[in-house]
Design an enzyme around this catalytic site. Structure first.
Site, PDB file in Angstrom:
ATOM      1  N   LYS A   1       0.799  -1.235   0.000  1.00 20.49           N
ATOM      2  CA  LYS A   1       0.000   0.000   0.000  1.00 20.49           C
ATOM      3  C   LYS A   1       0.830   1.283   0.000  1.00 20.49           C
ATOM      4  CE  LYS A   1      -1.937  -1.528   3.726  1.00 20.49           C
ATOM      5  NZ  LYS A   1      -2.753  -1.871   4.871  1.00 20.49           N
TER       6      LYS A   1
ATOM      7  N   ASP B   1      -5.248  -5.361  10.875  1.00 21.86           N
ATOM      8  CA  ASP B   1      -6.555  -4.676  10.930  1.00 21.86           C
ATOM      9  C   ASP B   1      -7.727  -5.645  10.734  1.00 21.86           C
ATOM     10  OD1 ASP B   1      -5.763  -4.997   8.305  1.00 21.86           O
ATOM     11  OD2 ASP B   1      -6.299  -2.993   7.627  1.00 21.86           O
TER      12      ASP B   1
HETATM   13  C1  BGC Z   1      -1.918  -5.793   3.978  1.00 25.08           C
HETATM   14  C2  BGC Z   1      -2.783  -6.472   5.020  1.00 25.08           C
HETATM   15  C3  BGC Z   1      -3.911  -5.564   5.444  1.00 25.08           C
HETATM   16  C4  BGC Z   1      -4.675  -5.068   4.229  1.00 25.08           C
HETATM   17  C5  BGC Z   1      -5.797  -4.130   4.586  1.00 25.08           C
HETATM   18  C6  BGC Z   1      -2.767  -5.264   2.845  1.00 25.08           C
HETATM   19  O1  BGC Z   1      -1.987  -4.507   1.963  1.00 25.08           O
HETATM   20  O2  BGC Z   1      -0.961  -6.680   3.472  1.00 25.08           O
HETATM   21  O3  BGC Z   1      -2.011  -6.846   6.153  1.00 25.08           O
HETATM   22  O4  BGC Z   1      -4.774  -6.286   6.279  1.00 25.08           O
HETATM   23  O5  BGC Z   1      -3.790  -4.400   3.351  1.00 25.08           O
HETATM   24  O6  BGC Z   1      -5.341  -3.007   5.257  1.00 25.08           O
END
Ligand code: BGC
Length: 477
Positions: A186, A222
């Protein structure tokens, strides 16, 4: 509809003013439909139930590879053990701090639990892009600084405060208070953190300052927070789902199936354990190539993590607007939209925000107020109804595909759990703010599998869930 969630609907309605709520138009048939050429150009983004069933089957195979000790290390969908074995029972009490890193915002929270009541104070702090791409030390010093400011503001710096850390990135956990970062996702890419225990990095940053007393009781994803927060009110909650900046799900699995958990670090007497699937990575081994389009490839190539998180890139809010922009740009270039004239900003990466998708789809059929405002922002005025309808169609194809892929994921988990009446606790900006995401998911999950289920908006999972995990852990201590 059996799974229609009225309270969710009323909550969604609160997010939009009354005039924004989609209404059907009396003379709907007089309004244009997307042209055949536009439908044809978007056809690879429309998934059939057969394709979705294949997605379910491939995801189930990948989950089983993640769970099995023999294949875990090479598995793509890792299925990390969370070491969360107790769901809250509603008797949790006390003051807890929570940190929430990895969603749209970074937040610090103080949560006071008192049986079924809770009170929350929170503050949002910016994480500038320079920090998201800087060193790990800079990031954790910033987090510790925000935490200290928050605690001092509340005049609680002399109390030892238990803290739950919601860290929404893939972690290999060795217990509730040790989690090593596997990869950033992200848009984050801080140096010196991969492979490290992020609890230790946080504790070190706090002790470098030496001005507040914090006891880190738990680190969690989360999705885990979302499940816990929902389970606090609803004992049937067995799946936690995020459809926000990123996408991921966790679910309750039998402890005996969580073979990759480290013996001694959990209670073998407890029948179940939460598994964080990290399904965002699904597709990296090529098993989703049959549904991946030229637009997905372009998103991936231009991302800071090419070849990674392919399922997430087809679903989540970080990419949805850009996916729509790429489709629209192609249609303009082919002369199928705006008479071939491209609004200046539609050529620029990142300029078509994900919230535009929700806003455009929120226009009632036959009225294009939001659509015209957004196109004007991008540099195009006096757009015909037909062009607006085509733009709306592109947005709906992109968001429907996301909702359908998430539904295939949830249907695969429901089949794997093999139980009726599972509640899915859900959080994330896409699910919250898209006008039809909930209904699209409800309908598609019902088509893809036969167990009864419920979809429930989970109130502030990352904050309250962290406090609940910390509370359960500190009670056990
Ligand atoms: C992460 C997860 C997270 C999800 C939602 C993903 O990019 O790898 O750990 O739960 O985003 O935030």
């Amino acid at each position: 509809m059996k799974t229609k969630n009225r309270s969710l609907f009323s909550k969604l309605c609160k997010c939009y003013s009354k005039k924004d709520i989609p209404r059907r138009c009396e003379n709907e048939d007089l309004h244009p439909d997307p042209t055949i050429e536009i439908r044809d150009a978007c056809k690879d983004l429309v998934l059939s139930d057969d394709q979705l069933r294949l997605v379910m089957q491939k995801l189930t195979d990948e989950i089983n590879r993640g769970l099995s000790r023999a294949t875990h290390d090479d598995a793509i969908v890792k299925c990390f053990t969370t070491y969360v074995q107790d769901l809250p029972n509603g008797t949790e009490k006390g003051n807890f701090l929570a940190l929430d890193l990895g969603g749209t915002n970074f937040r610090v929270l103080l949560i006071t639990l008192d049986r079924q009541n809770f009170d929350m104070k929170s503050k949002i702090y910016a994480i500038p892009q320079s920090l998201m791409l800087g060193t790990g030390t800079q990031l954790f010093d910033h987090i510790a600084q925000c935490l200290a400011l928050f605690v001092k503001d509340l005049n609680m710096q002399n109390e030892v405060l238990p803290l739950g850390f919601t860290f929404s990135f893939p972690l290999t956990q060795y217990g509730l208070t040790e989690g090593h970062l596997v990869r950033w996702t992200k848009g984050f890419n801080c140096s010196g953190v991969i492979g490290e225990d992020v609890v230790a990095l946080l504790e070190e940053a706090i002790s470098r300052r030496n001005d507040v007393k914090i006891d880190v009781c738990a680190i969690l994803n989360d999705t885990t927070g979302t499940l816990m927060s929902c389970a606090w009110k609803n004992r049937n909650c067995r799946i936690g789902l995020i459809v926000g900046t990123g996408s991921n799900a966790c679910y309750v699995e039998k402890t005996k199936n969580a073979q990759c958990a480290i013996p001694g670090n959990y209670s073998e007497n407890k029948s179940h354990m939460l598994i964080n699937t990290e399904w965002g990575a699904f597709g990296e081994s090529g098993v989703l190539d049959f549904v991946i389009t030229e637009f997905d490839r372009a998103i991936d190539e231009n991302s800071i993590n090419p070849t990674k998180q392919l399922f997430e890139k087809m679903i989540s809010g970080m990419y949805m607007g850009e996916l729509a922009r790429l489709v629209l740009e192609k249609l303009v270039n082919a002369g199928l939209l705006f008479g071939g004239k491209c609004p200046s900003d539609l050529r620029n990466r990142g300029k078509f925000f994900t919230k535009y998708v929700s806003e455009i789809e929120n226009d009632p059929k036959g009225r294009y107020t939001n659509c015209r405002d957004i196109l004007a922002e991008l540099g195009l005025r006096n757009v015909s109804d037909q062009d607006c309808e085509n733009v709306r169609y592109v947005c709906s194809v992109v968001s429907r595909r996301a909702a359908h892929l998430v539904s295939a994921g949830i249907a695969a988990l429901l089949n794997k759990m093999g139980e009726d009446n599972v509640t899915v606790g859900i959080d994330g900006s896409v699910y919250r703010f898209h006008p039809y995401f909930h209904d699209l998911m409800t309908a598609k999950i019902s088509e893809l599998q036969t167990y009864k289920f419920d979809l429930m908006l989970s109130e502030d999972g990352s904050g309250r869930g962290a406090a609940l995990v910390a509370a359960v852990a500190s009670q056990r201590r």
